[in-house]
Design a protein around this motif. Sequence first.
Motif, mmCIF file in Angstrom:
data_model
loop_
_atom_site.group_PDB
_atom_site.id
_atom_site.type_symbol
_atom_site.label_atom_id
_atom_site.label_comp_id
_atom_site.label_asym_id
_atom_site.label_seq_id
_atom_site.Cartn_x
_atom_site.Cartn_y
_atom_site.Cartn_z
ATOM 1 N N LEU A 141 0.852 -1.185 0.000
ATOM 2 C CA LEU A 141 0.000 0.000 0.000
ATOM 3 C C LEU A 141 0.889 1.237 0.000
ATOM 4 C CD1 LEU A 141 -1.357 0.728 3.575
ATOM 5 C CD2 LEU A 141 0.344 -1.017 3.132
ATOM 6 N N PRO A 142 0.330 2.428 -0.262
ATOM 7 C CA PRO A 142 1.160 3.637 -0.309
ATOM 8 C C PRO A 142 1.824 3.932 1.035
ATOM 9 C CG PRO A 142 -0.965 4.036 -1.331
ATOM 10 C CD PRO A 142 -1.062 2.709 -0.666
ATOM 11 N N VAL A 143 3.043 4.437 0.971
ATOM 12 C CA VAL A 143 3.799 4.827 2.166
ATOM 13 C C VAL A 143 4.194 6.291 2.019
ATOM 14 C CG1 VAL A 143 5.823 4.371 3.608
ATOM 15 C CG2 VAL A 143 4.710 2.476 2.398
ATOM 16 N N LEU A 144 3.815 7.103 2.991
ATOM 17 C CA LEU A 144 4.196 8.510 3.000
ATOM 18 C C LEU A 144 5.363 8.684 3.960
ATOM 19 C CD1 LEU A 144 3.678 11.482 2.206
ATOM 20 C CD2 LEU A 144 2.078 11.613 4.115
ATOM 21 N N VAL A 145 6.510 9.112 3.442
ATOM 22 C CA VAL A 145 7.713 9.303 4.247
ATOM 23 C C VAL A 145 7.865 10.780 4.576
ATOM 24 C CG1 VAL A 145 10.208 8.983 4.350
ATOM 25 C CG2 VAL A 145 8.797 7.328 3.117
ATOM 26 N N THR A 172 -1.244 4.684 -11.161
ATOM 27 C CA THR A 172 -0.654 5.404 -10.042
ATOM 28 C C THR A 172 -1.151 6.840 -9.976
ATOM 29 O OG1 THR A 172 1.328 4.057 -10.377
ATOM 30 C CG2 THR A 172 1.528 5.913 -8.886
ATOM 31 N N LEU A 173 -1.272 7.473 -11.127
ATOM 32 C CA LEU A 173 -1.781 8.843 -11.164
ATOM 33 C C LEU A 173 -3.194 8.926 -10.598
ATOM 34 C CD1 LEU A 173 -0.842 10.850 -14.395
ATOM 35 C CD2 LEU A 173 -0.747 11.607 -12.015
ATOM 36 N N ALA A 174 -4.001 7.910 -10.860
ATOM 37 C CA ALA A 174 -5.362 7.885 -10.315
ATOM 38 C C ALA A 174 -5.317 7.868 -8.790
ATOM 39 C CB ALA A 174 -6.110 6.665 -10.841
ATOM 40 N N LYS A 175 -4.367 7.122 -8.218
ATOM 41 C CA LYS A 175 -4.228 7.076 -6.756
ATOM 42 C C LYS A 175 -3.743 8.418 -6.212
ATOM 43 C CE LYS A 175 -3.428 2.124 -6.095
ATOM 44 N NZ LYS A 175 -2.560 1.093 -5.499
ATOM 45 N N VAL A 176 -2.812 9.038 -6.918
ATOM 46 C CA VAL A 176 -2.299 10.337 -6.478
ATOM 47 C C VAL A 176 -3.416 11.381 -6.501
ATOM 48 C CG1 VAL A 176 -0.662 12.191 -6.988
ATOM 49 C CG2 VAL A 176 0.057 9.817 -7.207
ATOM 50 N N LEU A 177 -4.240 11.338 -7.541
ATOM 51 C CA LEU A 177 -5.367 12.276 -7.638
ATOM 52 C C LEU A 177 -6.365 12.062 -6.500
ATOM 53 C CD1 LEU A 177 -5.990 12.284 -11.482
ATOM 54 C CD2 LEU A 177 -5.572 14.307 -10.089
ATOM 55 N N MET A 248 6.085 14.866 -2.749
ATOM 56 C CA MET A 248 6.513 14.240 -3.991
ATOM 57 C C MET A 248 6.074 12.780 -3.986
ATOM 58 S SD MET A 248 10.335 13.763 -5.640
ATOM 59 C CE MET A 248 10.689 15.519 -5.551
ATOM 60 N N ALA A 249 5.421 12.341 -5.059
ATOM 61 C CA ALA A 249 4.950 10.963 -5.171
ATOM 62 C C ALA A 249 5.758 10.229 -6.229
ATOM 63 C CB ALA A 249 3.467 10.940 -5.538
ATOM 64 N N MET A 250 6.152 9.000 -5.896
ATOM 65 C CA MET A 250 6.915 8.181 -6.834
ATOM 66 C C MET A 250 6.423 6.741 -6.778
ATOM 67 S SD MET A 250 10.856 9.332 -6.226
ATOM 68 C CE MET A 250 11.437 10.963 -6.666
ATOM 69 N N LEU A 251 6.564 6.045 -7.883
ATOM 70 C CA LEU A 251 6.259 4.622 -7.938
ATOM 71 C C LEU A 251 7.571 3.860 -7.758
ATOM 72 C CD1 LEU A 251 4.122 2.416 -8.549
ATOM 73 C CD2 LEU A 251 4.800 2.590 -10.940
ATOM 74 N N THR A 252 7.618 2.981 -6.747
ATOM 75 C CA THR A 252 8.852 2.223 -6.516
ATOM 76 C C THR A 252 8.854 0.949 -7.352
ATOM 77 O OG1 THR A 252 7.857 1.094 -4.627
ATOM 78 C CG2 THR A 252 9.134 3.077 -4.165
ATOM 79 N N HIS A 253 10.034 0.494 -7.689
ATOM 80 C CA HIS A 253 10.200 -0.731 -8.466
ATOM 81 C C HIS A 253 11.117 -1.682 -7.709
ATOM 82 C CE1 HIS A 253 8.444 1.143 -12.085
ATOM 83 N NE2 HIS A 253 9.091 2.231 -11.695
ATOM 84 N N LYS A 254 10.829 -2.960 -7.803
ATOM 85 C CA LYS A 254 11.728 -3.939 -7.173
ATOM 86 C C LYS A 254 13.035 -3.960 -7.953
ATOM 87 C CE LYS A 254 8.349 -6.992 -5.040
ATOM 88 N NZ LYS A 254 8.752 -6.544 -3.685
ATOM 89 N N ARG A 255 14.155 -3.915 -7.181
ATOM 90 C CA ARG A 255 15.470 -3.899 -7.838
ATOM 91 C C ARG A 255 16.371 -4.948 -7.199
ATOM 92 N NH1 ARG A 255 17.347 1.872 -6.486
ATOM 93 N NH2 ARG A 255 16.243 1.316 -4.593
ATOM 94 N N PRO A 256 17.200 -5.619 -8.001
ATOM 95 C CA PRO A 256 18.157 -6.567 -7.438
ATOM 96 C C PRO A 256 19.161 -5.847 -6.543
ATOM 97 C CG PRO A 256 17.961 -6.832 -9.820
ATOM 98 C CD PRO A 256 17.260 -5.568 -9.463
ATOM 99 N N PHE A 257 19.842 -6.613 -5.695
ATOM 100 C CA PHE A 257 20.762 -6.028 -4.714
ATOM 101 C C PHE A 257 21.822 -5.142 -5.359
ATOM 102 C CE2 PHE A 257 24.864 -6.253 -2.527
ATOM 103 C CZ PHE A 257 24.531 -5.634 -1.329
ATOM 104 N N PHE A 258 22.464 -5.620 -6.417
ATOM 105 C CA PHE A 258 23.571 -4.848 -6.994
ATOM 106 C C PHE A 258 23.066 -3.595 -7.717
ATOM 107 C CE2 PHE A 258 25.818 -8.852 -6.347
ATOM 108 C CZ PHE A 258 26.956 -8.375 -5.717
ATOM 109 N N THR A 259 21.824 -3.652 -8.183
ATOM 110 C CA THR A 259 21.239 -2.450 -8.779
ATOM 111 C C THR A 259 21.057 -1.395 -7.691
ATOM 112 O OG1 THR A 259 20.052 -3.803 -10.377
ATOM 113 C CG2 THR A 259 19.307 -1.532 -10.126
ATOM 114 N N LYS A 260 20.566 -1.823 -6.524
ATOM 115 C CA LYS A 260 20.408 -0.904 -5.397
ATOM 116 C C LYS A 260 21.750 -0.328 -4.978
ATOM 117 C CE LYS A 260 16.701 -3.636 -3.312
ATOM 118 N NZ LYS A 260 16.344 -4.385 -2.098
#
Length: 263
Positions: A141-145, A172-177, A248-260
Amino acid sequence: MKHLMVPIDFSEYAYNACQFALQLASQYKAKVTVFHAYHIPIVDPLMPSEYLSDIAESAEKEINSNMEKLLNQMNEYVISHHLGSIDIKSYVTMGFAVDEIILAAQKLEPDLIVMGRRYTEGMTKILLGSITSTIVEKAKLPVLVVPENVKAEKPVTDVLYASEFDEADKRTLAKVLSFAQPLNARVHCVHVDLFGHGEESSKAKLEELEKVYTAEKNKGQIIFRNITSENTVDGLLGYVDSNHISIMAMLTHKRPFFTKLFD
């Protein structure tokens, strides 16, 4: 947005996130659940069980006392800031923070998790991450930091959505709206073109996305911008500063360890 969950560790930056959640809850007419997970460090595995029981009982009493003080502070904040009537509850459990926050979110079914974030720097943050960044990645679900230097009293007027032009943008834009509407906040859908490469293609994609959201019901609430910068972060922060962005709203993506590691 009827239920906000705020994981806390009784720190100042966590209390700041509680204040932010209360301001949002007042506008959404939502309830707030304050969550805390604790664990008992076992120094000696051969320690008698009665000692472990005493330690656990003592820790639980201290946590409950701290939670009661926090709830009193939050209720005083609601009264002093004229936020109306907000249903504030607490939820305490034993376990490791990340696991228990995810489990609590599944059980309590909040619409939004609000978490505080302390400023850290250096390789420790990159290699080990933090509870907050892990929850952002794992939550369903959305997380606000809320950074520790962002205060709750400032009204939310403009929300930026950083678009990457992928298929998830429309959803995602629909959720932000839907997040921004009760706040009467304007949404800025912004894409950053690095060095201006592919600018024409980006404009075309932005116009295509804009057509979906130019219906009368969204009129005046959303604007679309394509900006050029040598660096994505600098481009977004520059836009934030010049357009008085609140969130600021962003969509996160799963990334492999070395990408992170190298991102």
